[in-house]
Design an enzyme around this catalytic site. Structure first.
Site, PDB file in Angstrom:
ATOM      1  N   HIS A  11      12.069  50.960  83.054  1.00 57.14           N
ATOM      2  CA  HIS A  11      11.311  50.097  82.953  1.00 57.14           C
ATOM      3  C   HIS A  11      11.115  49.242  81.611  1.00 57.14           C
ATOM      4  O   HIS A  11      10.901  49.077  80.074  1.00 57.14           O
ATOM      5  CB  HIS A  11       9.526  50.597  83.538  1.00 57.14           C
ATOM      6  CG  HIS A  11       9.115  49.262  83.148  1.00 57.14           C
ATOM      7  ND1 HIS A  11       7.892  50.298  84.030  1.00 57.14           N
ATOM      8  CD2 HIS A  11       8.596  48.175  83.022  1.00 57.14           C
ATOM      9  CE1 HIS A  11       7.019  48.610  84.506  1.00 57.14           C
ATOM     10  NE2 HIS A  11       7.479  47.456  84.042  1.00 57.14           N
ATOM     11  N   PHE A  14      13.614  42.392  79.863  1.00 57.46           N
ATOM     12  CA  PHE A  14      15.112  42.131  78.593  1.00 57.46           C
ATOM     13  C   PHE A  14      14.956  40.438  79.156  1.00 57.46           C
ATOM     14  O   PHE A  14      15.672  39.624  77.916  1.00 57.46           O
ATOM     15  CB  PHE A  14      15.936  42.610  79.178  1.00 57.46           C
ATOM     16  CG  PHE A  14      16.862  43.943  77.921  1.00 57.46           C
ATOM     17  CD1 PHE A  14      15.653  45.060  77.240  1.00 57.46           C
ATOM     18  CD2 PHE A  14      17.723  44.571  78.469  1.00 57.46           C
ATOM     19  CE1 PHE A  14      15.734  45.703  76.979  1.00 57.46           C
ATOM     20  CE2 PHE A  14      17.217  45.914  77.926  1.00 57.46           C
ATOM     21  CZ  PHE A  14      16.771  46.389  76.969  1.00 57.46           C
ATOM     22  N   HIS A 151       3.499  52.732  84.279  1.00 60.89           N
ATOM     23  CA  HIS A 151       2.576  52.499  83.453  1.00 60.89           C
ATOM     24  C   HIS A 151       1.396  52.575  83.934  1.00 60.89           C
ATOM     25  O   HIS A 151       0.679  52.126  83.946  1.00 60.89           O
ATOM     26  CB  HIS A 151       2.790  51.118  82.979  1.00 60.89           C
ATOM     27  CG  HIS A 151       2.824  49.901  83.602  1.00 60.89           C
ATOM     28  ND1 HIS A 151       2.124  50.457  84.950  1.00 60.89           N
ATOM     29  CD2 HIS A 151       3.518  49.036  83.965  1.00 60.89           C
ATOM     30  CE1 HIS A 151       2.082  48.872  85.069  1.00 60.89           C
ATOM     31  NE2 HIS A 151       2.970  48.061  84.960  1.00 60.89           N
ATOM     32  N   ASP A 223       8.101  50.353  79.441  1.00 61.01           N
ATOM     33  CA  ASP A 223       7.573  48.779  79.035  1.00 61.01           C
ATOM     34  C   ASP A 223       8.257  47.813  78.548  1.00 61.01           C
ATOM     35  O   ASP A 223       6.739  47.169  78.071  1.00 61.01           O
ATOM     36  CB  ASP A 223       5.738  48.608  79.761  1.00 61.01           C
ATOM     37  CG  ASP A 223       5.576  47.893  80.033  1.00 61.01           C
ATOM     38  OD1 ASP A 223       6.682  46.559  81.050  1.00 61.01           O
ATOM     39  OD2 ASP A 223       4.913  47.899  80.892  1.00 61.01           O
TER      40      ASP A 223
END
Length: 355
Positions: A11, A14, A151, A223
């Site tokens: 996760h 970018f 998450h 994340d």
């Protein structure tokens, strides 16, 4: 020194294309390599979002500069079911049931059911009751495909996600920021500790650690969601914090404090992510598997320092925290890409998935 399989961070954001002032595949992959991560799965909320086959191909082209292995999650958006079915070599389909960066929220629950039916594995950004809704859709429609809940941040979310009826079909991911911070940290960090889902209570934080201990948590992922300092300082700041460089040091520090074992770190950060997303030849150290490794110095003590970070945003919510246990060498496909503080720009590969 201790060798682990290279971490698989399932996760990351970018930020390429469209938001490359925050991060791109080269800077993000350098930061990942420094953090002992050898494979990343990128999220679709870029500009344009990865919701068409053309956008996926463009992202593929841009990611070729990465020095860690990479894969892509395809985004769900109204009307793109045929593209979802045609998308080649993707990890999963990401569906947003709650609001976050790059407004891709889906409200139409019938469309949600269609996505679950069309995709072998769907990652949901769902908070609180939305997780319950997602599980109910799966049960009601007798859907057999897998669901990965990104998450998970609270005790209640953990309970919703792991309802007994379809426990085997649902995997749960937690992040380092929800494990190592709670809402008390907002007092001194302000917007620099604001992400989606937001930090929860100390009690919720304890529940996530308990979930790791009793095997309810399946994966830990960063994340990684970088934004520039000046963006975070604005009144209408964006949500998200960087995390690829600090995830393993935080976990190794927790190992040194007897909060988590090395086999558990290996399972949640390497083996399980490879298994959940069916990534070929990764996640364990074994003959015939790719030579993706991280060497860690378990006794190395060092503070997290903004100026040391390779992420373009150059800050961490963990700045100043002294951690014991750091990656010192990272090997991707048999090539040393990080050693003793230096990065070597050797291009990596797109991952392949078992069908």
């Amino acid at each position: 020194n201790f060798a682990l399989p290279g971490l698989i961070d399932c996760h990351v954001h970018f930020r390429e294309p469209g938001l490359t002032h925050k991060e791109d595949f080269l800077t993000g992959s350098m930061a990942a390599a420094k953090g002992g991560i050898t494979t990343i799965l990128d999220m679709p909320n870029t500009i344009p979002p990865t919701t068409t086959l053309a956008a996926l191909e463009e992202k593929r082209r841009l990611a070729a500069k990465s020095i860690v292995n990479y894969g892509f999650n395809f985004g769900a958006s109204p009307g793109n079911i045929s593209d979802i079915k045609k998308a080649k070599n993707i990890a999963a389909v990401k569906l947003y049931m709650d609001y976050t960066t790059g407004d891709m929220k889906i409200d139409d629950l019938e469309f949600v059911a269609d996505v679950f039916k069309a995709s072998k594995i769907t990652i949901i950004h769902a908070e609180d009751i939305s997780i319950q809704n997602a599980i109910e859709i799966i049960i009601k429609n007798k859907i057999k495909n897998k669901l990965h809940v990104a998450h998970v941040s609270s005790e209640k979310e953990l309970q919703y996600a792991k309802q007994n009826k379809i426990k085997k079909q649902v995997t749960v991911e937690v992040t380092p920021h929800h494990l190592f911070m709670n809402d008390k940290d907002l007092q001194h960090l302000g917007s620099f500790a604001e992400m989606k889902p937001r930090l929860k209570t100390e009690n919720d934080q304890k529940a996530l650690w308990l979930g790791i201990q009793n095997g309810i948590v399946d994966a830990i992922a960063s994340d990684h969601a970088p934004h520039l300092k000046e963006e975070k300082e604005q009144a209408n700041y964006p949500f998200g914090v960087p995390g690829v460089e600090t995830m393993l040091p935080l976990l190794l520090d927790a190992f040194n404090k007897n909060r988590i074992s090395l086999p558990t770190i290996q399972k949640l950060c390497c083996e399980n992510p490879a298994g959940i997303f069916k990534i070929k030849n990764k996640g364990i150290i074994k003959e015939g598997y790719d030579a993706d490794l991280v060497v860690a110095d378990l006794d190395k003590r060092q503070a997290v320092r903004n100026e040391d970070l390779l992420t373009k945003c150059k800050w961490s919510p963990f700045e100043g925290k002294i951690l014991k246990g750091w990656p010192v060498m990272t090997i991707v496909n048999g090539n040393v890409v990080f050693n003793d503080g230096k990065i070597f720009d050797i291009k990596a590969k797109e991952v392949q998935y078992a069908t």
